[in-house]
Each structure stands twice: as structure tokens, then as C-alpha cells.
Design an enzyme around this catalytic site. Structure first.
Site, PDB file in Angstrom:
ATOM      1  N   PHE A 148       0.810  -1.225   0.000  1.00  0.00           N
ATOM      2  CA  PHE A 148       0.000   0.000   0.000  1.00  0.00           C
ATOM      3  C   PHE A 148       0.840   1.270   0.000  1.00  0.00           C
ATOM      4  O   PHE A 148       0.368   2.336  -0.381  1.00  0.00           O
ATOM      5  CB  PHE A 148      -0.938   0.022   1.235  1.00  0.00           C
ATOM      6  CG  PHE A 148      -0.261   0.424   2.511  1.00  0.00           C
ATOM      7  CD1 PHE A 148      -0.053   1.771   2.816  1.00  0.00           C
ATOM      8  CD2 PHE A 148       0.200  -0.525   3.420  1.00  0.00           C
ATOM      9  CE1 PHE A 148       0.585   2.151   3.983  1.00  0.00           C
ATOM     10  CE2 PHE A 148       0.839  -0.153   4.586  1.00  0.00           C
ATOM     11  CZ  PHE A 148       1.034   1.196   4.867  1.00  0.00           C
ATOM     12  N   LYS A 172      -1.258  -7.123  -9.159  1.00  0.00           N
ATOM     13  CA  LYS A 172      -2.241  -7.137  -8.063  1.00  0.00           C
ATOM     14  C   LYS A 172      -1.778  -6.087  -7.052  1.00  0.00           C
ATOM     15  O   LYS A 172      -0.925  -6.338  -6.225  1.00  0.00           O
ATOM     16  CB  LYS A 172      -2.264  -8.535  -7.418  1.00  0.00           C
ATOM     17  CG  LYS A 172      -3.581  -8.927  -6.751  1.00  0.00           C
ATOM     18  CD  LYS A 172      -4.053  -8.018  -5.628  1.00  0.00           C
ATOM     19  CE  LYS A 172      -3.360  -8.253  -4.306  1.00  0.00           C
ATOM     20  NZ  LYS A 172      -3.733  -7.223  -3.293  1.00  0.00           N
ATOM     21  N   CYS A 280       9.466   1.863   3.400  1.00  0.00           N
ATOM     22  CA  CYS A 280      10.371   0.752   3.715  1.00  0.00           C
ATOM     23  C   CYS A 280      11.790   1.250   3.901  1.00  0.00           C
ATOM     24  O   CYS A 280      12.646   0.532   4.401  1.00  0.00           O
ATOM     25  CB  CYS A 280      10.336  -0.281   2.603  1.00  0.00           C
ATOM     26  SG  CYS A 280      10.895   0.407   1.051  1.00  0.00           S
TER      27      CYS A 280
END
Ligand code: NAD
Length: 495
Positions: A148, A172, A280
């Protein structure tokens, strides 16, 4: 309420038998539903990618490159629109969302150089009249599964290079902020990409497992949390696929006694609290070398934190937005509330901050005297929480970082070139910053961590992506005159 649909073979479609909510994190209100793909719908997307493969891999390289030049232009023209979509579903502030689009454009620019990137090698005359050359051919249908926190950049990390190499893709995206992926797929279409080359399916484990188990899908690129990355890596490799699965992180920033402490404090605040820590490559641990450095930098960081403006990402004054969901906000807050009982000193408690409305906001937190073994040190919190670990010297700093199971990014702040060089040599982490807190490599280099931050052999985007998304073939050829042919049962030798 509008339903965000899949994009298969160039068309938006969805049965929408199962759906999930898409919130505006700044208000806490649900704004859309997103279709969760059935097995059948994912299989349709895979079939569309398979059908488009022969035509796309046969498309001339210059024509392929044209798509990327046009896409680059479209992304630049539509940047603010795309950024607004990201802000409305993710919550990060608009300038940060625009920055994400810019970093994604770098991957498109890299892919536009595909004529150069796909060059093979040639050796003339390896034996008398015998030549050898190598080819880079697409792997086939690629599955791309994204998190996300970068709904534009991370999909572009994958799909730009995969498509440049002649593959077709089933993407996806995260079900939490799915609209950007469809927007990008439509821009690809507008740029001239044939239908079926890039397909988007939304959903959950059902969609992901169908991609992982399909024999048609030859390679998987995944970015997300470590437990899911590991399970994706295991399942896809058991199914004989090529896999790169990038996981979570705990990024340390070492501040040496000779560092410019004001510059280091600015960097720490930017890298810890930018995008509410949902990066991240966010700095989540500040390693202060010596108590004197620690005392000073904690004070400087706390002072800067008090001036940050937290609010709706669409407000130009906001520097930090909300977290992605209510559950995630509560989870982040629980680490801060539990920190004191673990023995940490809570210097700034962001959970005490109050926000109007129902948005998923939490304030910024600063924890001092954090040590290995504490949950706030061991876990990836993925929120605006900075932990300070005090060490006595450089060797202790390196030992601390090298013992951590995550190894995505790291930074050292120092004015000593020798220390910086030694740090590069010693540190067991995939991406290193020297006085750069978020060392995300430019698109011409590849991105990836070590240890529990990446499962697989290949880093993502840049040169390693060309290797990952192609299979090499080596051709040995000889063009003898008819009279030269002769039977020889010996093993072919070049001597
Ligand atoms: P996540 O692992 O929850 O989800 C990632 C993707 O996997 C999503 O598309 C999701 O729908 C899917 N998924 C979730 N659970 C699944 C399951 N059980 N089976 C199959 N698929 C599943 O990650 P997230 O919360 O969306 O993203 C945040 C995480 O991503 C953080 O850990 C962050 O560090 C990491 N991340 C890593 C990098 C990197 O480059 N290493 C970059 C960005 C984000």
C-alpha cells in the site's frame, strides 16, 4: 458508492461478488469499494496476458521504446492528478505523493532505454568458422504484487522493466489504495501499449494465490511485509517460478561524534516522520555513538518534532498525513504505549496528540534508551516512531546493525571519509547512505535489501531487473560450405 474495478485486456470489469472498503485516511470515511477478484477473474487476466504475449514479444524494440517515451510524457503531464489519487487513498501529503510519481518516472525512463538494455553479446570465431552470441528473451507472463505504501512507484518498479523486456503482466496492487494502478494501466494504454500486456486485478489472498499457482505465470515480483514476502517466495518457488520478494525493514541511522548534528537531526526527522514512517526506507532507529551525541541529538530531534504540522495531506501546510487504516494507527500507538514498560524512555509521546475528525492520525514519537530485545526495536512498526539506541563506539554500532534480521537501508552521518568508507565495507545491508538518510538508488541502479528484507537472488528495477525479467539463450553457429560437412561423434571442442 463507486466500485474500483479490474483492468483486463484493456477494459474495466468486475463481478464484485466480494469487495473491500477503500478509505480516505484523512477523514476516516469510506470513499469507494474495491472489487476482490474471484479465481475465475484472475484466470481471465492471466489468459489475457498469455494471449498478448506473442504479439508483444514480437514487437520491434524501437516501437516498444516509443510506448515508454510517451508514457513518461503522460505521467509528467498527469502527475498532480495521480498524486491527488495517492493522497486521497493513502493519506501521504501531496508533495510527497508527487515525489513518489517522480521516482516512478525514473523507472519508465530506464525502461525507455530498452534497445540498449536488451543487447546480447557476440564472440566471433570461437573455433574456425564458429561464432557464439547470446540473446535476452522475455520470461513470459509476470505476476506483480505490490504494497500500500507506494501505490505508484512500486508498481512502476516492476511493470516498466517487465514490459520493456517483452513480457506481459498481471498486477495485483494493494487493496487499500488500488486506484493508482488502474490509472497507470490506462496511461500505458494511452501511450500505445496493446491491450492485455498490462492487466490489473484487485483483491486479497485469493487473487495472489491464483497468480502464484498458475502454471502460465513464469515469474513473481513481490514487495510487502516480511512474513508475506517469505510465504510468497516459498510458494512461488515450489511452483517452479522465478521469484523476487522484497520484505520489511528496520533502517538504522548512525550518528558519529564528528557529524554535523543539526544536519543529522534534520535528516532524522525527515526520514523518520516523512510519509508518517510508512516507507520501507524510513529511518526507524537512530544509533547515537556516545552519550554526548545522544543527549544532543535527542534534544535537537525533539525540538524539530514540536514544529511539525500534521494534517490532511491535501492541505499545503501539512508535512505529515495520517496512517493507512485505523487498525494500523492503533497498532503503531500500542508500541509507543508499551515502550516505557519495556524500559525505553518516552521522550515524545505522539499518542497523546489529539486530532479532530475521524482520520487515522497519530502524532510523532521519540523513544530513547531503546535496546535490542525490546519489541520497539525488534519489530517493524511502520509508523512515525523513532527509537534511539545508544552505543559507545563505531564497532558497537556496526555490530548492532549487523545483528539485526532486517537489512534494507542504513545510513552513517560523519564528516570523516575514512569512517564512511570503512562503514561501506563493514555493514551488512543492501543500501547504504553516507550523509543521505534515505538512500533509494537512482533508477539506473537496482534496489534491494539483504537478509529478511529480500527473499530471492535479484534486486528490483535497474540492471538486475533486466536479468530477472529475461531468460538468456546462447546460440553457437557455423555456416559451412556443403562440402565441409563431416560426421564426428566426439564432444564438440573449440581447440
Ligand atoms: P503486506 O505484506 O500486507 O501486503 C503486500 C501485498 O500482499 C498486498 O498486495 C496484499 O494484498 C498482499 N497480501 C497480504 N496478505 C497476503 C496473504 N496472506 N497472502 C497473499 N497475499 C497477501 O504489506 P503492506 O502492509 O501492503 O505494505 C507494507 C510493508 O511493505 C512493510 O512491511 C514495508 O516495509 C514493506 N515494503 C517493502 C519495500 C521494499 O522494497 N523492501 C517497499 C515498500 C514496502
Amino acid at each position: 458508492m463507486s466500485v474500483i474495478r479490474h483492468f483486463i485486456a484493456g477494459h474495466e470489469t468486475a463481478l464484485a461478488e466480494r469487495t473491500g472498503p477503500v478509505f480516505n485516511p484523512a477523514t476516516g470515511a469510506q470513499q469507494h469499494e474495491v472489487a476482490f477478484a474471484s479465481v475465475d477473474e484472475v484466470e481471465q487476466a492471466i489468459a489475457a496476458a498469455e494471449a498478448a504475449l506473442p504479439g508483444w514479444r514480437a514487437t520491434g524494440l524501437i516501437k516498444r521504446a516509443d510506448v515508454f517515451f510517451r508514457l513518461r510524457q503522460l505521467l509528467a503531464e498527469r502527475k498532480s492528478e495521480l498524486a491527488a489519487i495517492v493522497t486521497s487513498e493513502h493519506g501521504k501529503v501531496l508533495s510527497d505523493a508527487a515525489g513518489e510519481v517522480s521516482r516512478g518516472i525514473e523507472n519508465v525512463e530506464f525502461a525507455a532505454g530498452l534497445v540498449h538494455l536488451l543487447k546480447g553479446e557476440h564472440s566471433e570465431q570461437v573455433a574456425r568458422g564458429v561464432d557464439v552470441h547470446s540473446l535476452k528473451q522475455p520470461v513470459g507472463v509476470v505476476g506483480a504484487i505490490t504494497p500500500f505504501n507506494f501505490p505508484v512507484m512500486v508498481p512502476l518498479w516492476m511493470v516498466a522493466s517487465a514490459i520493456a523486456c517483452g513480457n506481459t503482466v498481471v498486477l495485483k496492487p494493494s487493496e487499500k489504495d488500488p486506484s493508482a494502478a488502474v490509472f497507470i494501466a490506462k496511461l500505458f494504454q494511452e501511450a500505445g501499449l496493446p491491450d492485455g500486456v498490462l492487466n490489473v486485478v484487485h483483491g486479497d489472498k485469493v487473487a495472489v494465490d491464483t497468480i502464484l499457482d498458475s502454471p502460465t505465470v513464469r515469474a513473481i515480483s513481490f514487495v510487502g511485509s516480511t512474513p508475506i514476502a517469505k510465504s510468497i517466495y516459498e510458494r512461488a518457488s515450489q511452483n517452479g517460478k522465478r521469484v523476487q520478494a522484497l520484505g520489511g525493514a528496520k533502517n538504522h541511522m548512525v550518528v558519529m561524534p564528528d557529524a554535523d548534528l543539526d544536519g543529522a537531526a534534520d535528516a532524522a526527522v525527515s526520514a523518520a516522520y516523512g510519509s508518517a514512517g510508512e516507507r520501507c526506507m524510513a529511518v526507524s532507529v537512530l544509533v547515537a555513538v556516545g552519550d554526548e551525541v545522544a543527549d544532543q541529538i535527542v534534544a535537537k530531534v525533539a525540538e524539530r518534532m514540536s514544529k511539525l504540522t500534521i494534517g490532511d495531506g491535501t492541505d499545503d501546510a501539512s508535512e505529515m498525513g495520517p496512517l493507512i487504516t485505523r487498525e494500523h494507527r492503533d497498532r503503531v500507538a500500542s508500541y509507543v504505549t508499551g515502550a516505557a514498560a519495556e524500559g525505553a524512555t518516552v521522550v515524545v509521546d505522539g499518542t497523546a496528540a489529539e486530532f479532530e475528525g475521524g482520520g487515522f492520525f497519530v502524532g510523532t514519537s521519540l523513544l530513547d534508551h531503546v535496546e535490542p530485545g525490546m519489541k520497539v526495536y525488534e519489530d517493524e512498526i511502520f509508523g512515525p516512531v523513532l527509537a534511539v539506541v545508544r552505543v559507545a563506539n563505531y564497532d558497537e554500532a556496526v555490530a548492532l546493525i549487523n545483528a539485526n534480521r532486517f537489512a534494507n537501508g542504513v545510513a552513517v552521518f560523519t564528516r570523516d571519509g575514512g569512517t564512511a568508507r570503512q562503514f561501506e565495507f563493514d555493514i551488512e545491508v543492501g543500501m547504504v547512505g553516507v550523509n543521505v538518510p534515505i538512500p533509494v538508488p537512482v533508477g539506473a541502479y537496482s534496489f534491494g535489501g539483504w537478509k529478511d528484507s529480500l527473499f530471492g537472488d535479484s534486486h528490483i528495477y535497474g540492471p538486475e531487473s533486466i536479468h530477472f525479467y529475461t531468460r538468456s539463450k546462447v546460440v553457437t553457429s557455423r555456416w559451412p560450405q556443403p562440402s565441409e560437412s563431416q560426421i564426428n561423434l566426439g564432444f564438440p571442442s573449440n581447440h
